[in-house]
Design an enzyme around this catalytic site. Structure first.
Site, PDB file in Angstrom:
ATOM      1  N   SER A 294     -24.336  16.047  12.571  1.00  0.00           N
ATOM      2  CA  SER A 294     -24.773  17.429  12.371  1.00  0.00           C
ATOM      3  C   SER A 294     -23.758  18.268  11.614  1.00  0.00           C
ATOM      4  O   SER A 294     -24.113  19.311  11.056  1.00  0.00           O
ATOM      5  CB  SER A 294     -25.082  18.081  13.721  1.00  0.00           C
ATOM      6  OG  SER A 294     -23.963  18.007  14.585  1.00  0.00           O
TER       7      SER A 294
ATOM      8  N   HIS B 184     -20.591  23.827  15.975  1.00  0.00           N
ATOM      9  CA  HIS B 184     -21.115  24.078  14.626  1.00  0.00           C
ATOM     10  C   HIS B 184     -20.684  25.458  14.147  1.00  0.00           C
ATOM     11  O   HIS B 184     -20.068  26.226  14.893  1.00  0.00           O
ATOM     12  CB  HIS B 184     -22.640  23.938  14.627  1.00  0.00           C
ATOM     13  CG  HIS B 184     -23.104  22.597  15.078  1.00  0.00           C
ATOM     14  ND1 HIS B 184     -23.495  22.335  16.375  1.00  0.00           N
ATOM     15  CD2 HIS B 184     -23.206  21.418  14.407  1.00  0.00           C
ATOM     16  CE1 HIS B 184     -23.830  21.063  16.490  1.00  0.00           C
ATOM     17  NE2 HIS B 184     -23.656  20.473  15.316  1.00  0.00           N
TER      18      HIS B 184
ATOM     19  N   ASP C 172     -22.765  27.267  21.578  1.00  0.00           N
ATOM     20  CA  ASP C 172     -22.410  26.288  20.542  1.00  0.00           C
ATOM     21  C   ASP C 172     -21.062  26.704  19.957  1.00  0.00           C
ATOM     22  O   ASP C 172     -20.985  27.631  19.154  1.00  0.00           O
ATOM     23  CB  ASP C 172     -23.480  26.240  19.456  1.00  0.00           C
ATOM     24  CG  ASP C 172     -23.169  25.208  18.363  1.00  0.00           C
ATOM     25  OD1 ASP C 172     -22.084  24.598  18.419  1.00  0.00           O
ATOM     26  OD2 ASP C 172     -24.013  25.020  17.470  1.00  0.00           O
TER      27      ASP C 172
END
Length: 427
Positions: free
Chosen positions: A148, A398, A395
């Site tokens: 990712s 990211h 998160d």
């Protein structure tokens, strides 16, 4: 008889005495001026302002017969400085951002994280120029391969490029894990290939074993089978190797990582990640045939969890770390080092293969210094619309788009410009 003018005689005498000393004083100043600001030896790329300082990598259009001035720069060491200009795009100007990274549209209230630029110690990092990028990648296919983080970097690049030309989504499959965009004016394709280990692997699932299975001697054919179509590959892996896994080489079990109850030898993941990168770079060398191909390995991107992932303040920082405030150490340093080492080893071997170029995109330290750039709770829309709760998913891995990850692509463009400069001089 006329009288002499004493001021005229005095002025003439002073001039004879002062002039030589003035010349002696001006000479070193002139030399310093030329050292720090040499005369231009090249023209800038279309749409790019001329750069005269000696610590900037520059390139120019081969169609116009312009020359290159290639001076390498170490982008790994530096600091984040305030930048009033802000990002080139916003959360709604390109339709390719994954919802979880679109922090602006999800209601993140503080915008300060958007106004920082990476400043290397010994040189300047130019702002991203879409026209320059398109010129260097014209008529080619760029593929991002990995996890990712590869997707995060890809989406950043697409948004940067969309400021000059709108991408067309021409392939979409398997839950967004395999996609391709096309820029018609430049005949440029940009793809993402989901491959969190680069080598062949079976991912853990809710219905099967709670561990990954990696086959370290075989590259993942889901992306490698398309290698003949690729002109440039950006590889990015790391975080998936932290999960429980069993490792195989041929049909033999090498060991495992965090696999209680399976009766396999615990061998960790560092040597496994190293082997996966080795297998991948060897496969690219072997499978490419006579095709020219450029490869970039993006180094490990650190996370910034402070406490539990489901607490409201899991990644609470609102500004970058200052230089020296946060050290690159532990797992982040270990993974980054082994990735750099394997790319350097592959580069040494690649000198015997025409058309094969490899480089590390070393973003670990500059990313470590940006704890403020993650979505945090804004991975979901307006998480505090009904008040602040004690538990909320975060998160801290990211990166928001726009955000610090745009810097990765600015540095990648500089690598591409250096490659082009080397190619122009036959290197």
């Amino acid at each position: 008889m006329g009288t002499k003018n004493p001021f005229k005689d005095q002025s003439h005498s002073l001039t004879k005495k002062i002039l030589p000393w003035a010349l002696y004083a001006l000479l070193p100043l002139a030399l310093l001026r030329l050292y720090f600001y040499p005369l231009p030896q090249f023209k800038a790329l279309p749409g790019e302002a001329p750069q005269n300082k000696p610590n900037i990598i520059t390139s120019s259009s081969s169609q116009e017969g312009e020359s290159f001035n290639e001076i390498p720069c170490d982008y790994t060491n530096g600091k984040w400085v305030r930048d009033k200009a802000g990002p080139l795009y916003n959360g709604s100007s390109c339709g390719t951002i994954k919802d979880g990274q679109n922090c602006i549209s999800h209601g993140r209230p503080d915008m300060g994280y958007l106004y920082w630029r990476w400043q290397p110690k010994q040189c300047k990092l130019p702002r991203f120029k879409p026209a320059t990028f398109f010129q260097l990648i014209k008529n080619k296919h760029l593929a991002f391969v990995g996890d990712s983080m590869a997707r995060n970097q890809l989406e950043s690049l697409l948004c940067l490029l969309a400021t000059a030309s709108s991408p067309e989504l021409v392939y979409h499959g398997d839950d967004n894990k395999f996609r391709r965009w096309y820029f018609p004016p430049y005949n440029v394709s940009v793809s993402i290939y989901w491959s969190p280990f680069l080598v062949k692997g079976i991912e853990k699932s809710n219905s099967g074993p709670n561990h990954n299975r990696l086959y370290l001697n075989s590259v993942d054919e889901r992306w490698a089978s398309d290698m003949g179509q690729m002109d440039m590959i950006v590889l990015s892996v790391g975080h998936w190797f932290l999960h429980p896994a069993v490792y195989f080489e041929e049909d033999s079990v090498l060991g495992c990582h965090y696999c209680p109850g399976l009766n396999y030898t615990e061998i960790g993941f560092y040597s496994v990640l190293r082997k996966a990168i080795q297998t991948t770079l060897e496969a690219i060398t072997e499978k490419r045939g006579n095709k020219a191909i450029h490869v970039i390995v993006t180094t490990f991107s650190p996370s910034h969890f402070e406490g539990d992932w489901d607490k409201a303040a899991a990644c609470p920082k609102k500004k970058p770390f200052e230089e020296g405030e946060k050290l690159l150490e532990g797992m982040d340093a270990e993974i980054r080092s082994l990735e750099v080492e394997e790319v350097e080893a592959a580069k040494a071997k690649a000198t015997q293969f025409s058309g094969l170029r490899l480089e590390t995109l070393d973003i670990t330290k500059l990313s470590l210094m940006r704890p403020d750039g993650h979505p945090g709770p804004y991975m979901y829309p307006f998480p505090f619309a009904n008040g602040v709760t004690e538990r909320v998913q975060n998160d801290c891995v990211h990166w928001c788009l726009p955000g610090p990850i745009d810097t990765w692509n600015e540095i990648m463009l500089e690598v591409m410009k250096r490659w082009e400069a080397q190619a122009r001089r036959g290197g």
